[in-house]
Design a protein around this motif. Structure first.
Motif, PDB file in Angstrom:
ATOM      1  N   LEU A  30     -23.062   5.699  -9.935  1.00 36.39           N
ATOM      2  CA  LEU A  30     -22.153   4.718 -10.003  1.00 36.39           C
ATOM      3  C   LEU A  30     -20.726   5.389  -9.404  1.00 36.39           C
ATOM      4  CD1 LEU A  30     -21.120   1.853 -10.430  1.00 36.39           C
ATOM      5  CD2 LEU A  30     -20.602   2.742 -12.755  1.00 36.39           C
ATOM      6  N   ASN A  31     -20.297   6.506  -9.728  1.00 34.98           N
ATOM      7  CA  ASN A  31     -19.207   7.207  -9.070  1.00 34.98           C
ATOM      8  C   ASN A  31     -19.544   7.314  -7.600  1.00 34.98           C
ATOM      9  OD1 ASN A  31     -17.548   7.426 -11.126  1.00 34.98           O
ATOM     10  ND2 ASN A  31     -18.685   9.236 -12.148  1.00 34.98           N
ATOM     11  N   ASN A  32     -20.485   7.518  -6.886  1.00 34.40           N
ATOM     12  CA  ASN A  32     -20.650   7.800  -5.559  1.00 34.40           C
ATOM     13  C   ASN A  32     -20.563   6.524  -4.837  1.00 34.40           C
ATOM     14  OD1 ASN A  32     -21.323  10.642  -5.977  1.00 34.40           O
ATOM     15  ND2 ASN A  32     -23.434  10.479  -6.121  1.00 34.40           N
ATOM     16  N   VAL A  33     -21.074   5.612  -5.374  1.00 31.38           N
ATOM     17  CA  VAL A  33     -20.916   4.105  -4.906  1.00 31.38           C
ATOM     18  C   VAL A  33     -19.438   3.633  -4.738  1.00 31.38           C
ATOM     19  CG1 VAL A  33     -21.202   1.755  -5.150  1.00 31.38           C
ATOM     20  CG2 VAL A  33     -23.141   3.449  -5.839  1.00 31.38           C
ATOM     21  N   LEU A  34     -18.558   4.017  -5.985  1.00 31.87           N
ATOM     22  CA  LEU A  34     -17.149   3.626  -5.960  1.00 31.87           C
ATOM     23  C   LEU A  34     -16.597   4.629  -4.762  1.00 31.87           C
ATOM     24  CD1 LEU A  34     -16.610   3.463  -9.863  1.00 31.87           C
ATOM     25  CD2 LEU A  34     -16.813   1.870  -7.991  1.00 31.87           C
ATOM     26  N   VAL A  35     -17.183   5.792  -4.683  1.00 33.67           N
ATOM     27  CA  VAL A  35     -16.358   6.524  -3.482  1.00 33.67           C
ATOM     28  C   VAL A  35     -16.597   6.165  -2.111  1.00 33.67           C
ATOM     29  CG1 VAL A  35     -16.511   8.928  -2.482  1.00 33.67           C
ATOM     30  CG2 VAL A  35     -16.424   8.505  -4.794  1.00 33.67           C
ATOM     31  N   LEU A  36     -17.868   5.660  -1.799  1.00 34.27           N
ATOM     32  CA  LEU A  36     -18.422   5.137  -0.541  1.00 34.27           C
ATOM     33  C   LEU A  36     -17.503   3.729  -0.583  1.00 34.27           C
ATOM     34  CD1 LEU A  36     -22.089   5.649  -0.658  1.00 34.27           C
ATOM     35  CD2 LEU A  36     -20.466   6.618   0.677  1.00 34.27           C
ATOM     36  N   LEU A  37     -17.295   2.869  -1.272  1.00 30.19           N
ATOM     37  CA  LEU A  37     -16.267   1.631  -1.340  1.00 30.19           C
ATOM     38  C   LEU A  37     -14.876   1.978  -1.397  1.00 30.19           C
ATOM     39  CD1 LEU A  37     -18.451  -0.725  -3.954  1.00 30.19           C
ATOM     40  CD2 LEU A  37     -18.710  -0.598  -1.023  1.00 30.19           C
ATOM     41  N   HIS A  38     -14.498   3.263  -1.264  1.00 34.82           N
ATOM     42  CA  HIS A  38     -13.029   3.565  -1.261  1.00 34.82           C
ATOM     43  C   HIS A  38     -12.391   2.651  -2.443  1.00 34.82           C
ATOM     44  CE1 HIS A  38     -13.762   5.347   2.710  1.00 34.82           C
ATOM     45  NE2 HIS A  38     -14.529   4.333   2.966  1.00 34.82           N
ATOM     46  N   LEU A  39     -12.893   2.634  -3.444  1.00 34.24           N
ATOM     47  CA  LEU A  39     -12.129   2.113  -4.497  1.00 34.24           C
ATOM     48  C   LEU A  39     -11.837   3.282  -5.431  1.00 34.24           C
ATOM     49  CD1 LEU A  39     -14.593  -0.446  -5.815  1.00 34.24           C
ATOM     50  CD2 LEU A  39     -12.827  -0.847  -4.484  1.00 34.24           C
ATOM     51  N   PRO A  40     -10.497   3.215  -5.990  1.00 37.17           N
ATOM     52  CA  PRO A  40      -9.877   4.317  -6.981  1.00 37.17           C
ATOM     53  C   PRO A  40     -10.382   4.384  -8.091  1.00 37.17           C
ATOM     54  CG  PRO A  40      -8.603   2.057  -6.759  1.00 37.17           C
ATOM     55  CD  PRO A  40      -9.467   2.012  -6.137  1.00 37.17           C
ATOM     56  N   LEU A  41     -11.434   3.782  -8.349  1.00 39.29           N
ATOM     57  CA  LEU A  41     -11.841   3.790 -10.066  1.00 39.29           C
ATOM     58  C   LEU A  41     -12.911   4.855 -10.060  1.00 39.29           C
ATOM     59  CD1 LEU A  41     -12.687  -0.010 -10.457  1.00 39.29           C
ATOM     60  CD2 LEU A  41     -10.456   1.083 -11.504  1.00 39.29           C
ATOM     61  N   ARG A  42     -13.007   5.357 -11.313  1.00 42.43           N
ATOM     62  CA  ARG A  42     -14.357   6.418 -11.544  1.00 42.43           C
ATOM     63  C   ARG A  42     -14.711   6.160 -13.069  1.00 42.43           C
ATOM     64  NH1 ARG A  42     -13.360   6.695  -7.039  1.00 42.43           N
ATOM     65  NH2 ARG A  42     -12.980   8.393  -5.638  1.00 42.43           N
ATOM     66  N   VAL A  43     -15.789   6.535 -12.995  1.00 46.62           N
ATOM     67  CA  VAL A  43     -16.442   6.437 -14.531  1.00 46.62           C
ATOM     68  C   VAL A  43     -16.478   7.707 -15.222  1.00 46.62           C
ATOM     69  CG1 VAL A  43     -18.574   5.559 -15.758  1.00 46.62           C
ATOM     70  CG2 VAL A  43     -17.691   4.564 -13.809  1.00 46.62           C
ATOM     71  N   THR A  44     -15.595   7.836 -16.196  1.00 49.26           N
ATOM     72  CA  THR A  44     -15.736   9.218 -16.958  1.00 49.26           C
ATOM     73  C   THR A  44     -16.395   9.377 -18.109  1.00 49.26           C
ATOM     74  OG1 THR A  44     -13.510   8.236 -17.772  1.00 49.26           O
ATOM     75  CG2 THR A  44     -13.595   9.763 -15.740  1.00 49.26           C
ATOM     76  N   LEU A  45     -17.211   8.297 -18.424  1.00 50.10           N
ATOM     77  CA  LEU A  45     -18.018   8.162 -19.740  1.00 50.10           C
ATOM     78  C   LEU A  45     -18.837   9.555 -19.960  1.00 50.10           C
ATOM     79  CD1 LEU A  45     -19.117   6.375 -21.942  1.00 50.10           C
ATOM     80  CD2 LEU A  45     -20.827   5.458 -20.555  1.00 50.10           C
ATOM     81  N   SER A  46     -18.751   9.866 -21.017  1.00 51.59           N
ATOM     82  CA  SER A  46     -19.401  11.100 -21.676  1.00 51.59           C
ATOM     83  C   SER A  46     -20.461  10.574 -22.811  1.00 51.59           C
ATOM     84  CB  SER A  46     -18.678  12.196 -22.101  1.00 51.59           C
ATOM     85  OG  SER A  46     -19.274  13.288 -22.552  1.00 51.59           O
ATOM     86  N   PRO A  47     -21.724  10.278 -22.320  1.00 50.97           N
ATOM     87  CA  PRO A  47     -22.619   9.681 -23.449  1.00 50.97           C
ATOM     88  C   PRO A  47     -22.643  10.680 -24.799  1.00 50.97           C
ATOM     89  CG  PRO A  47     -23.594  10.054 -21.398  1.00 50.97           C
ATOM     90  CD  PRO A  47     -22.220  10.756 -21.318  1.00 50.97           C
ATOM     91  N   ASP A  48     -22.569   9.901 -25.828  1.00 53.16           N
ATOM     92  CA  ASP A  48     -22.679  10.651 -26.960  1.00 53.16           C
ATOM     93  C   ASP A  48     -24.121  10.503 -27.446  1.00 53.16           C
ATOM     94  OD1 ASP A  48     -23.009   7.864 -28.067  1.00 53.16           O
ATOM     95  OD2 ASP A  48     -21.249   7.617 -28.899  1.00 53.16           O
ATOM     96  N   LEU A  49     -24.301  11.073 -28.799  1.00 52.99           N
ATOM     97  CA  LEU A  49     -25.953  11.106 -29.084  1.00 52.99           C
ATOM     98  C   LEU A  49     -26.586   9.818 -29.385  1.00 52.99           C
ATOM     99  CD1 LEU A  49     -28.226  12.848 -30.143  1.00 52.99           C
ATOM    100  CD2 LEU A  49     -27.116  12.924 -32.306  1.00 52.99           C
ATOM    101  N   GLU A  50     -25.575   8.789 -29.838  1.00 50.74           N
ATOM    102  CA  GLU A  50     -26.441   7.365 -30.043  1.00 50.74           C
ATOM    103  C   GLU A  50     -26.674   6.770 -28.822  1.00 50.74           C
ATOM    104  OE1 GLU A  50     -25.186   3.128 -32.107  1.00 50.74           O
ATOM    105  OE2 GLU A  50     -23.723   4.973 -32.434  1.00 50.74           O
ATOM    106  N   GLN A  51     -25.959   6.911 -27.874  1.00 45.85           N
ATOM    107  CA  GLN A  51     -26.069   6.288 -26.490  1.00 45.85           C
ATOM    108  C   GLN A  51     -27.345   7.065 -25.778  1.00 45.85           C
ATOM    109  OE1 GLN A  51     -22.318   7.058 -24.800  1.00 45.85           O
ATOM    110  NE2 GLN A  51     -21.547   4.732 -25.174  1.00 45.85           N
ATOM    111  N   VAL A  52     -27.488   8.308 -25.899  1.00 43.62           N
ATOM    112  CA  VAL A  52     -28.571   8.993 -25.430  1.00 43.62           C
ATOM    113  C   VAL A  52     -29.982   8.549 -26.288  1.00 43.62           C
ATOM    114  CG1 VAL A  52     -29.818  11.356 -25.305  1.00 43.62           C
ATOM    115  CG2 VAL A  52     -27.171  11.122 -24.582  1.00 43.62           C
ATOM    116  N   GLN A  53     -29.839   8.565 -27.381  1.00 45.96           N
ATOM    117  CA  GLN A  53     -30.953   8.090 -28.178  1.00 45.96           C
ATOM    118  C   GLN A  53     -31.397   6.801 -27.602  1.00 45.96           C
ATOM    119  OE1 GLN A  53     -32.674   9.820 -30.221  1.00 45.96           O
ATOM    120  NE2 GLN A  53     -31.365  11.370 -31.012  1.00 45.96           N
ATOM    121  N   LEU A  54     -30.536   5.954 -27.588  1.00 50.79           N
ATOM    122  CA  LEU A  54     -30.950   4.619 -27.120  1.00 50.79           C
ATOM    123  C   LEU A  54     -31.634   4.488 -25.714  1.00 50.79           C
ATOM    124  CD1 LEU A  54     -27.771   2.435 -28.495  1.00 50.79           C
ATOM    125  CD2 LEU A  54     -29.941   2.335 -29.016  1.00 50.79           C
TER     126      LEU A  54
END
Length: 221
Positions: A149-173
């Motif tokens: 997703l971050n690579n796609v944002l870079v290609l689209l020249h958008l200033p947004l970046r996803v800095t989400l760090s998955p926690d244990l619950e998200q990884v388990q899901l």
């Protein structure tokens, strides 16, 4: 013994033995694992379609007893989770002509539950938590999705970046999601193979719903 009873006994024995041989090959042969997994529930499902619910149940009991004698009281019954239970469920649904949506949906849940039971039993056998391997796969997938997703944002020249760090619950899901996706594809593949092959064995499977016809568009073999 009548001819019909003799055929029933013979088919039960041969198809149960076939399922047992496929299970042994899945365990001990270094190649063909994916093919053996696809083939494993089919003999017992075919038995149930051809000879009825009682014969299908007898076939499952017979293959479990055979594998207990060959592999021991722990590894032998593992064929039930999920392959033996799936064969009974799918065979019963096809025998009654139920919709693929029902057999596929509940079959996916049954397959996922059986997979988790196998993980627990095998973890106890090897003395190591095998769920950690699946959790790592879920973590890698989440990180890969974020990176993509971050690579796609870079290609689209958008200033947004996803800095989400998955926690244990998200990884388990995510790990559970991977298991469900695997079973979703697996059970659909079982439906397609049976729909193509079983009519030639005098055990027709109900036709797929219109929404799935494009995925199983091959003529029966």
């Amino acid at each position: 013994m009548s001819r019909r009873q003799a055929l029933r006994v013979m088919e039960t024995s041969y198809l149960a033995a076939t399922a047992g041989l496929i299970w042994l090959a899945l365990y001990y042969l270094p190649v063909g694992g994916a093919l053996f997994r696809l083939a494993l529930p089919l003999p017992l499902a075919l038995l149930l379609l051809r000879r009825g619910w009682k014969a299908g149940l007898e076939g499952v009991v017979l293959v479990v007893l055979l594998l207990v004698a060959l592999m021991g009281p722990v590894r032998g019954p593992l064929i039930l989770f999920p392959y033996g239970l799936l064969s009974l469920w799918l065979g019963w649904c096809w025998l009654r002509g139920l919709s693929w949506w029902l057999s596929w949906g509940l079959g996916t849940l049954l397959g996922a539950a059986g997979f988790l039971v196998r993980v627990v039993v095998l973890s106890l056998l090897v003395g190591e938590n095998l769920w950690v391997v699946i959790t790592r796969a879920g973590d890698n997938m989440l990180n890969g999705l974020i990176s993509t997703l971050n690579n796609v944002l870079v290609l689209l020249h958008l200033p947004l970046r996803v800095t989400l760090s998955p926690d244990l619950e998200q990884v388990q899901l995510m790990a559970l999601g991977l298991v469900m996706l695997q079973q979703l594809i697996y059970v659909l593949a079982l439906h397609a193979l049976s729909y193509w092959i079983f009519p030639r064995l005098k055990a027709p499977v109900p036709p797929p719903p219109k929404a799935l016809e494009g995925l199983v568009a091959l003529d029966p073999l």
